[in-house]
Design a protein around this motif. Structure first.
Motif, PDB file in Angstrom:
ATOM      1  N   ILE A  94     -13.894   3.595  -1.829  1.00 57.88           N
ATOM      2  CA  ILE A  94     -12.930   3.613  -0.723  1.00 57.88           C
ATOM      3  C   ILE A  94     -11.734   2.718  -1.080  1.00 57.88           C
ATOM      4  CG2 ILE A  94     -12.577   3.065   1.722  1.00 57.88           C
ATOM      5  CD1 ILE A  94     -15.712   3.452   1.996  1.00 57.88           C
ATOM      6  N   THR A  95     -10.554   3.314  -1.058  1.00 60.21           N
ATOM      7  CA  THR A  95      -9.343   2.580  -1.411  1.00 60.21           C
ATOM      8  C   THR A  95      -8.336   2.736  -0.270  1.00 60.21           C
ATOM      9  OG1 THR A  95      -9.785   3.137  -3.729  1.00 60.21           O
ATOM     10  CG2 THR A  95      -7.621   2.241  -3.218  1.00 60.21           C
ATOM     11  N   ILE A  96      -7.712   1.613   0.071  1.00 59.68           N
ATOM     12  CA  ILE A  96      -6.839   1.568   1.245  1.00 59.68           C
ATOM     13  C   ILE A  96      -5.598   0.733   0.918  1.00 59.68           C
ATOM     14  CG2 ILE A  96      -6.729   0.859   3.682  1.00 59.68           C
ATOM     15  CD1 ILE A  96      -9.838   1.008   3.694  1.00 59.68           C
ATOM     16  N   SER A  97      -4.452   1.186   1.400  1.00 59.13           N
ATOM     17  CA  SER A  97      -3.240   0.378   1.255  1.00 59.13           C
ATOM     18  C   SER A  97      -3.202  -0.621   2.413  1.00 59.13           C
ATOM     19  CB  SER A  97      -1.994   1.258   1.273  1.00 59.13           C
ATOM     20  OG  SER A  97      -1.828   1.853   2.543  1.00 59.13           O
ATOM     21  N   GLU A  98      -2.559  -1.749   2.171  1.00 60.80           N
ATOM     22  CA  GLU A  98      -2.472  -2.772   3.218  1.00 60.80           C
ATOM     23  C   GLU A  98      -1.814  -2.225   4.485  1.00 60.80           C
ATOM     24  OE1 GLU A  98      -1.048  -7.395   3.938  1.00 60.80           O
ATOM     25  OE2 GLU A  98      -0.534  -6.414   2.059  1.00 60.80           O
ATOM     26  N   GLU A  99      -0.837  -1.322   4.326  1.00 57.56           N
ATOM     27  CA  GLU A  99      -0.164  -0.778   5.501  1.00 57.56           C
ATOM     28  C   GLU A  99      -1.126  -0.013   6.407  1.00 57.56           C
ATOM     29  OE1 GLU A  99       2.992   2.067   4.738  1.00 57.56           O
ATOM     30  OE2 GLU A  99       1.663   3.367   3.596  1.00 57.56           O
ATOM     31  N   LYS A 100      -2.239   0.472   5.867  1.00 59.10           N
ATOM     32  CA  LYS A 100      -3.227   1.222   6.652  1.00 59.10           C
ATOM     33  C   LYS A 100      -4.424   0.355   7.042  1.00 59.10           C
ATOM     34  CE  LYS A 100      -1.190   5.296   6.407  1.00 59.10           C
ATOM     35  NZ  LYS A 100      -0.886   6.134   7.549  1.00 59.10           N
ATOM     36  N   ALA A 101      -4.337  -0.951   6.737  1.00 61.44           N
ATOM     37  CA  ALA A 101      -5.434  -1.870   7.074  1.00 61.44           C
ATOM     38  C   ALA A 101      -4.909  -3.240   7.459  1.00 61.44           C
ATOM     39  CB  ALA A 101      -6.385  -1.998   5.884  1.00 61.44           C
TER      40      ALA A 101
END
Length: 177
Positions: free
Chosen positions: A116-123
């Motif tokens: 699972i990989t997430i950008s800071e803008e989405k977290a």
């Protein structure tokens, strides 16, 4: 007049106390959305995090950067660990060096990231929450390891060798008494 001043002072003291208590509330409700568009509901608990859909797994919450040499060096280890322990491990990596969602998606694809990989803008809520709860100052890589109950059992700034991560998975996946 003195009585009015005292009542006003008490009111503002109470208001300040309530606001401080709200800010320290570990039971925050947050969301984060990965690069595939899947949204995870995250609830802060007294001892850690509950990430809906990942219950019962050891969770490595990894804060990394796309231009951080130790972060880049750890990606192959994390890929290998996720493949080997897919039934009991969930790696959630949040990119915190400024890549937006599309850049993070492209980066993860280029690196073959199978977790699972997430950008800071989405977290951003989760990132802010961890900054406050763990007093994280932004050093990366930064690992928060949760056991199968979602309780934080290990926090580490800096890269860990693959053997140490293996040992951590082994320890955290043991049934607790």
């Amino acid at each position: 007049m003195k009585k009015l001043f005292t009542v006003t002072l008490l009111f503002f003291s109470l208001l300040t106390y309530v606001q401080a208590a709200e800010n320290e509330n570990p039971l925050a409700e947050m969301t984060m959305t990965d690069i595939t568009g899947k949204t995870y509901n995250v609830t802060g608990t007294e001892q850690g995090l509950n990430i809906k859909g990942l219950e019962g797994k050891v969770i490595f919450l990894e804060f990394f950067g796309h231009k951080c040499p130790p972060c880049l060096a750890s990606i192959p280890h994390l890929i290998k660990l996720q493949k080997k322990h897919q039934d009991k491990l969930a790696i959630v990596a949040i990119e915190v060096q400024g890549y937006n969602n599309e850049q993070t998606k492209k980066f993860a694809k280029e690196k073959g990231m199978n977790y699972i990989t997430i950008s800071e803008e989405k977290a951003s809520e989760v990132v802010n929450y961890i900054q406050q709860r763990a007093q994280w100052k932004g050093s990366i890589p930064f690992l928060v390891a949760l056991d199968t109950k979602g309780d934080v059992q290990f926090v580490q700034a800096g890269m860990l060798p693959e053997a140490s991560l293996e040992e951590l998975i082994s320890q955290l996946s043991q049934p607790t008494k």
